[in-house]
Design a protein around this motif. Structure first.
Motif, PDB file in Angstrom:
ATOM      1  N   GLY A 166      -2.644  32.857  37.651  1.00 31.89           N
ATOM      2  CA  GLY A 166      -3.299  31.971  36.699  1.00 31.89           C
ATOM      3  C   GLY A 166      -2.833  32.225  35.279  1.00 31.89           C
ATOM      4  O   GLY A 166      -2.618  31.279  34.498  1.00 31.89           O
ATOM      5  N   LEU A 167      -2.669  33.491  34.930  1.00 30.83           N
ATOM      6  CA  LEU A 167      -2.147  33.841  33.606  1.00 30.83           C
ATOM      7  C   LEU A 167      -0.721  33.335  33.424  1.00 30.83           C
ATOM      8  O   LEU A 167      -0.362  32.845  32.346  1.00 30.83           O
ATOM      9  N   CYS A 168       0.087  33.461  34.481  1.00 30.00           N
ATOM     10  CA  CYS A 168       1.464  32.961  34.396  1.00 30.00           C
ATOM     11  C   CYS A 168       1.485  31.461  34.147  1.00 30.00           C
ATOM     12  O   CYS A 168       2.291  30.964  33.347  1.00 30.00           O
ATOM     13  N   ALA A 169       0.598  30.748  34.844  1.00 28.24           N
ATOM     14  CA  ALA A 169       0.513  29.306  34.624  1.00 28.24           C
ATOM     15  C   ALA A 169       0.130  29.007  33.183  1.00 28.24           C
ATOM     16  O   ALA A 169       0.696  28.115  32.537  1.00 28.24           O
ATOM     17  N   GLY A 170      -0.813  29.780  32.645  1.00 33.16           N
ATOM     18  CA  GLY A 170      -1.202  29.605  31.244  1.00 33.16           C
ATOM     19  C   GLY A 170      -0.066  29.898  30.293  1.00 33.16           C
ATOM     20  O   GLY A 170       0.098  29.212  29.269  1.00 33.16           O
ATOM     21  N   GLY A 171       0.727  30.917  30.609  1.00 39.43           N
ATOM     22  CA  GLY A 171       1.870  31.238  29.768  1.00 39.43           C
ATOM     23  C   GLY A 171       2.899  30.125  29.741  1.00 39.43           C
ATOM     24  O   GLY A 171       3.456  29.795  28.688  1.00 39.43           O
ATOM     25  N   ARG A 172       3.144  29.511  30.890  1.00 44.69           N
ATOM     26  CA  ARG A 172       4.108  28.403  30.937  1.00 44.69           C
ATOM     27  C   ARG A 172       3.609  27.195  30.142  1.00 44.69           C
ATOM     28  O   ARG A 172       4.389  26.521  29.470  1.00 44.69           O
ATOM     29  N   ILE A 173       2.304  26.956  30.251  1.00 41.88           N
ATOM     30  CA  ILE A 173       1.723  25.842  29.493  1.00 41.88           C
ATOM     31  C   ILE A 173       1.837  26.109  27.997  1.00 41.88           C
ATOM     32  O   ILE A 173       2.223  25.233  27.212  1.00 41.88           O
ATOM     33  N   ALA A 174       1.514  27.331  27.585  1.00 37.38           N
ATOM     34  CA  ALA A 174       1.603  27.687  26.163  1.00 37.38           C
ATOM     35  C   ALA A 174       3.032  27.555  25.660  1.00 37.38           C
ATOM     36  O   ALA A 174       3.283  27.069  24.552  1.00 37.38           O
ATOM     37  N   LEU A 175       3.999  27.966  26.477  1.00 43.70           N
ATOM     38  CA  LEU A 175       5.397  27.861  26.077  1.00 43.70           C
ATOM     39  C   LEU A 175       5.798  26.400  25.913  1.00 43.70           C
ATOM     40  O   LEU A 175       6.510  26.048  24.954  1.00 43.70           O
ATOM     41  N   ALA A 176       5.327  25.551  26.838  1.00 42.82           N
ATOM     42  CA  ALA A 176       5.634  24.124  26.734  1.00 42.82           C
ATOM     43  C   ALA A 176       5.039  23.524  25.461  1.00 42.82           C
ATOM     44  O   ALA A 176       5.593  22.571  24.895  1.00 42.82           O
ATOM     45  N   ARG A 177       3.940  24.065  25.006  1.00 46.24           N
ATOM     46  CA  ARG A 177       3.294  23.594  23.782  1.00 46.24           C
ATOM     47  C   ARG A 177       3.922  24.193  22.524  1.00 46.24           C
ATOM     48  O   ARG A 177       3.520  23.867  21.414  1.00 46.24           O
ATOM     49  N   GLY A 178       4.846  25.121  22.710  1.00 48.53           N
ATOM     50  CA  GLY A 178       5.466  25.763  21.564  1.00 48.53           C
ATOM     51  C   GLY A 178       4.673  26.922  21.005  1.00 48.53           C
ATOM     52  O   GLY A 178       4.948  27.394  19.896  1.00 48.53           O
ATOM     53  N   ASP A 179       3.681  27.400  21.756  1.00 49.58           N
ATOM     54  CA  ASP A 179       2.849  28.517  21.312  1.00 49.58           C
ATOM     55  C   ASP A 179       3.394  29.801  21.943  1.00 49.58           C
ATOM     56  O   ASP A 179       2.878  30.299  22.943  1.00 49.58           O
ATOM     57  N   ALA A 180       4.433  30.343  21.349  1.00 51.23           N
ATOM     58  CA  ALA A 180       5.113  31.503  21.926  1.00 51.23           C
ATOM     59  C   ALA A 180       4.222  32.743  21.943  1.00 51.23           C
ATOM     60  O   ALA A 180       4.297  33.559  22.862  1.00 51.23           O
ATOM     61  N   ALA A 181       3.352  32.881  20.927  1.00 48.94           N
ATOM     62  CA  ALA A 181       2.488  34.065  20.867  1.00 48.94           C
ATOM     63  C   ALA A 181       1.526  34.091  22.051  1.00 48.94           C
ATOM     64  O   ALA A 181       1.349  35.133  22.699  1.00 48.94           O
ATOM     65  N   SER A 182       0.897  32.959  22.345  1.00 46.67           N
ATOM     66  CA  SER A 182      -0.021  32.893  23.483  1.00 46.67           C
ATOM     67  C   SER A 182       0.739  33.072  24.793  1.00 46.67           C
ATOM     68  O   SER A 182       0.264  33.761  25.706  1.00 46.67           O
TER      69      SER A 182
END
Length: 211
Positions: A185-201
């Motif tokens: 679930g965290l990995c999925a959140g990380g991919r979503i954050a990356l797609a949004r351009g939120d590298a820190a999250s």
């Protein structure tokens, strides 16, 4: 069981499936397929035609095959499992929904995003109605994470974010913060954050998942 020459029956076949799943989760991939194949062959000898125990073994085998990129073999196993579940349970049943969600996993892995969305939505609709009463709440939560991955693949980042963030408390509650499911679930959140351009999250969630 073998040493005592006990009957090669359904209980033994189910034990083979359980052992195969355990070895799969432990990463002992070289030992998994033989167990699934033996269990499946035994289930076929035990009963002809649609059989729910055989279907469960086929789904577990298919998920293993997906992980090692044997997509055609996985598709054959899932097609048989789904046909069996539809005959045994019908379309409005949690077991059929769980098999459909496994099919969505295969379709996502092979980049059939439209097919994955159709399978996942069908599965979710059934699980949303029946999961809590049937003891399938874990499958429901995992299906929501799956739908988040599919929504992200289709470019629907807001939907993906809502599904993933909504699932995280239940992943922790049902599986624990140290589980593979919570990490996924965290990995999925990380991919979503990356797609949004939120590298820190994305970095934060990836680090938590890795830990």
């Amino acid at each position: 069981w073998r040493r005592l020459e006990l009957p090669m029956n359904e209980q033994f076949a189910r034990s083979l499936f359980h052992l195969a799943v355990s070895k799969h989760r432990l990463g002992k991939l070289a030992e998994v397929e033989a167990l699934f194949r033996e269990g499946i062959a035994l289930m076929r000898r035990i009963q002809e035609g649609p059989f729910h125990r055989l279907s469960q073994g086929l789904v577990g085998y298919a998920l293993f095959l997906i992980e090692i990129n044997r997509f055609d073999d996985a598709k054959a196993a899932l097609d048989e499992a789904l046909a069996s579940d539809l005959k045994t349970y019908g379309p409005d049943h949690v077991r059929t929904a769980a098999t459909l969600d496994a099919l969505a996993t295969l379709q996502l892995a092979t980049q059939d995003f439209a097919g994955a969305e159709a399978s996942s939505r069908n599965a979710l609709e059934v699980l949303e109605r029946h999961a809590k009463d049937s003891g399938y709440e874990p499958e429901l939560i995992l299906a929501r994470v799956q739908m988040a991955r599919i929504a992200l693949a289709l470019g629907r980042e807001d939907e993906a974010t809502a599904l993933q963030s909504g699932a995280m408390p239940d992943l922790e509650r049902l599986f624990g913060a140290g589980s593979a499911e919570f990490s996924d679930g965290l990995c999925a959140g990380g991919r979503i954050a990356l797609a949004r351009g939120d590298a820190a999250s994305a970095n934060d969630q990836a680090a938590r998942a890795l830990a």
